[in-house]
Write a protein that holds these residues in place. Structure first.
Motif, PDB file in Angstrom:
ATOM      1  N   MET A 191      20.996  38.175   1.469  1.00 38.44           N
ATOM      2  CA  MET A 191      20.606  39.117   2.520  1.00 38.44           C
ATOM      3  C   MET A 191      19.817  38.406   3.616  1.00 38.44           C
ATOM      4  O   MET A 191      19.999  38.692   4.806  1.00 38.44           O
ATOM      5  CB  MET A 191      19.775  40.265   1.936  1.00 38.44           C
ATOM      6  N   VAL A 192      18.979  37.462   3.222  1.00 42.61           N
ATOM      7  CA  VAL A 192      18.239  36.678   4.213  1.00 42.61           C
ATOM      8  C   VAL A 192      19.207  35.824   5.026  1.00 42.61           C
ATOM      9  O   VAL A 192      19.056  35.680   6.249  1.00 42.61           O
ATOM     10  CB  VAL A 192      17.188  35.792   3.521  1.00 42.61           C
ATOM     11  N   GLN A 193      20.214  35.284   4.382  1.00 43.22           N
ATOM     12  CA  GLN A 193      21.197  34.458   5.073  1.00 43.22           C
ATOM     13  C   GLN A 193      21.950  35.248   6.130  1.00 43.22           C
ATOM     14  O   GLN A 193      22.108  34.791   7.268  1.00 43.22           O
ATOM     15  CB  GLN A 193      22.174  33.865   4.058  1.00 43.22           C
ATOM     16  N   THR A 230      31.972  39.116  11.611  1.00 48.55           N
ATOM     17  CA  THR A 230      31.932  37.656  11.656  1.00 48.55           C
ATOM     18  C   THR A 230      30.742  37.128  10.873  1.00 48.55           C
ATOM     19  O   THR A 230      30.866  36.164  10.104  1.00 48.55           O
ATOM     20  CB  THR A 230      31.857  37.162  13.105  1.00 48.55           C
ATOM     21  N   ALA A 231      29.589  37.745  11.062  1.00 47.75           N
ATOM     22  CA  ALA A 231      28.389  37.328  10.331  1.00 47.75           C
ATOM     23  C   ALA A 231      28.585  37.489   8.830  1.00 47.75           C
ATOM     24  O   ALA A 231      28.167  36.635   8.039  1.00 47.75           O
ATOM     25  CB  ALA A 231      27.182  38.137  10.798  1.00 47.75           C
ATOM     26  N   ALA A 232      29.243  38.577   8.433  1.00 51.32           N
ATOM     27  CA  ALA A 232      29.481  38.834   7.014  1.00 51.32           C
ATOM     28  C   ALA A 232      30.410  37.782   6.420  1.00 51.32           C
ATOM     29  O   ALA A 232      30.140  37.235   5.338  1.00 51.32           O
ATOM     30  CB  ALA A 232      30.077  40.224   6.836  1.00 51.32           C
ATOM     31  N   VAL A 233      31.498  37.473   7.115  1.00 56.29           N
ATOM     32  CA  VAL A 233      32.463  36.492   6.616  1.00 56.29           C
ATOM     33  C   VAL A 233      31.826  35.109   6.523  1.00 56.29           C
ATOM     34  O   VAL A 233      31.976  34.405   5.514  1.00 56.29           O
ATOM     35  CB  VAL A 233      33.710  36.448   7.513  1.00 56.29           C
ATOM     36  N   VAL A 234      31.087  34.717   7.558  1.00 59.52           N
ATOM     37  CA  VAL A 234      30.442  33.402   7.566  1.00 59.52           C
ATOM     38  C   VAL A 234      29.420  33.302   6.439  1.00 59.52           C
ATOM     39  O   VAL A 234      29.299  32.263   5.772  1.00 59.52           O
ATOM     40  CB  VAL A 234      29.779  33.128   8.927  1.00 59.52           C
ATOM     41  N   THR A 235      28.697  34.373   6.207  1.00 58.15           N
ATOM     42  CA  THR A 235      27.707  34.369   5.125  1.00 58.15           C
ATOM     43  C   THR A 235      28.366  34.184   3.771  1.00 58.15           C
ATOM     44  O   THR A 235      27.885  33.401   2.942  1.00 58.15           O
ATOM     45  CB  THR A 235      26.907  35.686   5.128  1.00 58.15           C
ATOM     46  N   ILE A 236      29.468  34.892   3.532  1.00 57.02           N
ATOM     47  CA  ILE A 236      30.188  34.719   2.271  1.00 57.02           C
ATOM     48  C   ILE A 236      30.715  33.295   2.151  1.00 57.02           C
ATOM     49  O   ILE A 236      30.684  32.691   1.073  1.00 57.02           O
ATOM     50  CB  ILE A 236      31.353  35.728   2.157  1.00 57.02           C
ATOM     51  N   ASN A 293      27.670  30.962   1.406  1.00 56.23           N
ATOM     52  CA  ASN A 293      27.058  31.305   0.127  1.00 56.23           C
ATOM     53  C   ASN A 293      27.965  30.922  -1.031  1.00 56.23           C
ATOM     54  O   ASN A 293      27.532  30.255  -1.985  1.00 56.23           O
ATOM     55  CB  ASN A 293      26.735  32.798   0.093  1.00 56.23           C
ATOM     56  N   SER A 294      29.228  31.345  -0.956  1.00 56.16           N
ATOM     57  CA  SER A 294      30.161  30.988  -2.027  1.00 56.16           C
ATOM     58  C   SER A 294      30.433  29.489  -2.023  1.00 56.16           C
ATOM     59  O   SER A 294      30.641  28.887  -3.081  1.00 56.16           O
ATOM     60  CB  SER A 294      31.466  31.770  -1.878  1.00 56.16           C
ATOM     61  N   GLY A 295      30.421  28.868  -0.823  1.00 57.01           N
ATOM     62  CA  GLY A 295      30.655  27.436  -0.738  1.00 57.01           C
ATOM     63  C   GLY A 295      29.650  26.628  -1.535  1.00 57.01           C
ATOM     64  O   GLY A 295      29.999  25.619  -2.166  1.00 57.01           O
ATOM     65  N   ALA A 296      28.380  27.054  -1.512  1.00 52.63           N
ATOM     66  CA  ALA A 296      27.347  26.341  -2.254  1.00 52.63           C
ATOM     67  C   ALA A 296      27.597  26.413  -3.754  1.00 52.63           C
ATOM     68  O   ALA A 296      27.443  25.426  -4.480  1.00 52.63           O
ATOM     69  CB  ALA A 296      25.969  26.920  -1.913  1.00 52.63           C
ATOM     70  N   TYR A 297      27.994  27.591  -4.230  1.00 54.11           N
ATOM     71  CA  TYR A 297      28.255  27.748  -5.665  1.00 54.11           C
ATOM     72  C   TYR A 297      29.556  27.055  -6.067  1.00 54.11           C
ATOM     73  O   TYR A 297      29.641  26.470  -7.154  1.00 54.11           O
ATOM     74  CB  TYR A 297      28.291  29.225  -6.029  1.00 54.11           C
ATOM     75  N   ASP A 351      28.676  41.310  -3.484  1.00 56.73           N
ATOM     76  CA  ASP A 351      27.685  40.885  -2.483  1.00 56.73           C
ATOM     77  C   ASP A 351      27.933  41.531  -1.119  1.00 56.73           C
ATOM     78  O   ASP A 351      26.999  41.654  -0.318  1.00 56.73           O
ATOM     79  CB  ASP A 351      27.699  39.362  -2.334  1.00 56.73           C
ATOM     80  N   THR A 352      29.172  41.916  -0.834  1.00 54.62           N
ATOM     81  CA  THR A 352      29.458  42.529   0.474  1.00 54.62           C
ATOM     82  C   THR A 352      28.682  43.830   0.672  1.00 54.62           C
ATOM     83  O   THR A 352      28.481  44.258   1.806  1.00 54.62           O
ATOM     84  CB  THR A 352      30.959  42.816   0.641  1.00 54.62           C
ATOM     85  N   SER A 353      28.262  44.460  -0.420  1.00 55.44           N
ATOM     86  CA  SER A 353      27.498  45.708  -0.293  1.00 55.44           C
ATOM     87  C   SER A 353      26.173  45.485   0.425  1.00 55.44           C
ATOM     88  O   SER A 353      25.615  46.414   1.019  1.00 55.44           O
ATOM     89  CB  SER A 353      27.238  46.313  -1.681  1.00 55.44           C
ATOM     90  N   LEU A 354      25.670  44.244   0.412  1.00 55.83           N
ATOM     91  CA  LEU A 354      24.403  43.940   1.077  1.00 55.83           C
ATOM     92  C   LEU A 354      24.541  43.907   2.592  1.00 55.83           C
ATOM     93  O   LEU A 354      23.547  43.963   3.312  1.00 55.83           O
ATOM     94  CB  LEU A 354      23.868  42.592   0.581  1.00 55.83           C
ATOM     95  N   PHE A 355      25.775  43.832   3.076  1.00 54.07           N
ATOM     96  CA  PHE A 355      25.985  43.760   4.521  1.00 54.07           C
ATOM     97  C   PHE A 355      25.806  45.110   5.193  1.00 54.07           C
ATOM     98  O   PHE A 355      26.002  45.235   6.406  1.00 54.07           O
ATOM     99  CB  PHE A 355      27.367  43.188   4.824  1.00 54.07           C
ATOM    100  N   ILE A 356      25.415  46.090   4.418  1.00 57.12           N
ATOM    101  CA  ILE A 356      25.055  47.385   4.982  1.00 57.12           C
ATOM    102  C   ILE A 356      23.882  47.232   5.951  1.00 57.12           C
ATOM    103  O   ILE A 356      23.727  48.034   6.886  1.00 57.12           O
ATOM    104  CB  ILE A 356      24.699  48.371   3.836  1.00 57.12           C
ATOM    105  N   VAL A 357      23.075  46.167   5.753  1.00 57.20           N
ATOM    106  CA  VAL A 357      21.880  45.974   6.593  1.00 57.20           C
ATOM    107  C   VAL A 357      22.231  45.607   8.035  1.00 57.20           C
ATOM    108  O   VAL A 357      21.399  45.751   8.919  1.00 57.20           O
ATOM    109  CB  VAL A 357      20.951  44.894   5.986  1.00 57.20           C
ATOM    110  N   ILE A 358      23.466  45.118   8.264  1.00 57.37           N
ATOM    111  CA  ILE A 358      23.857  44.788   9.640  1.00 57.37           C
ATOM    112  C   ILE A 358      24.949  45.730  10.145  1.00 57.37           C
ATOM    113  O   ILE A 358      25.577  45.471  11.172  1.00 57.37           O
ATOM    114  CB  ILE A 358      24.313  43.320   9.772  1.00 57.37           C
ATOM    115  N   GLY A 359      25.187  46.802   9.407  1.00 55.51           N
ATOM    116  CA  GLY A 359      26.093  47.835   9.888  1.00 55.51           C
ATOM    117  C   GLY A 359      27.569  47.584   9.681  1.00 55.51           C
ATOM    118  O   GLY A 359      28.400  48.224  10.337  1.00 55.51           O
TER     119      GLY A 359
END
Length: 218
Positions: A68-70, A90-96, A99-103, A160-168
């Motif tokens: 969510m911070v990311q 775009t922000a949601a896709v880039v974040t995934i 985030n997934s890239g690190a794991y 994790d996509t459920s957290l993107f509710i914070v950016i609408g």
């Protein structure tokens, strides 16, 4: 409050639209994350000192901060640093992706290191270069071992996509919130949202088990 299935059926068409966006964000993000993780994982396992250090910093930075911070940094803070406008999707896709890239980087590193060194020695003995040995001998074996973990990462990304509710972003959870704002039937709507998430993750788990069985992955 009595549970009324009528509100569930009324909500399903709108929730399915949100589910489509949820699957789109998770799938595109995971595809991007796969390539990021593949490069970072190979660098972590086989790279030189500089590449190992850079990939380690990336992995620890992303794994050490909440998703969510990311997404809030990418959507709200990054435009303050760069003269760009970032759309919510775009922000949601880039974040995934990151985030997934690190794991996936750690998944890749573990898979590569799990391959017996004899395969590398055999490739070099056949006259293959180190790069050819990696891509034609080691990586096919490593990718096969990565399949269960990659499937699990996709399931995690979907949730994790459920957290993107914070950016609408109008994904599944956001659509459920919008419906509740109109009919005040939180019990029915959130039950429907939870059921859709559960159906998707169970289907993916089943398909993953079938794939593992067909490929004889232990």
């Amino acid at each position: 409050m009595n549970f009324d299935f009528t509100y569930v059926w009324q909500a399903i068409p709108i929730l399915l639209q949100g589910l489509k966006l949820t699957l789109f964000i998770s799938l595109v993000g995971l595809c991007g994350g796969f390539f990021i993780g593949l490069i970072a994982g190979i660098a972590r396992a086989l790279g030189g000192r500089i590449s190992k250090t850079i990939s380690l910093i990336f992995v620890e930075l992303i794994r050490g901060t909440p998703i969510m911070v990311q997404v809030m940094f990418i959507y709200f803070a990054l435009p303050l640093l760069l003269p760009i406008r970032i759309e919510p999707i775009t922000a949601a896709v880039v974040t995934i992706m990151i985030n997934s890239g690190a794991y996936i980087a750690e998944i890749t590193r573990g898979a590569i290191l799990s391959i017996n060194k004899g395969f590398k020695e055999a490739g070099l003995a056949m006259g293959l270069s180190s790069r050819a040995t990696l891509w034609h001998i080691i990586m096919p074996l490593a990718l096969r071992r990565m399949i269960p973990a990659l499937g699990n990462q996709w399931i995690i990304s979907i949730k994790d996509t459920s957290l993107f509710i914070v950016i609408g972003v109008a994904e599944l959870t956001r659509e459920g919130q919008e419906i509740i704002a109109g009919n005040f039937r939180a019990l029915e709507v959130w039950t429907a949202v939870a059921a859709l998430y559960l159906v998707v993750t169970l289907c993916l788990s089943f398909l993953l088990k079938v794939l593992e069985k067909r490929m004889h992955i232990l």
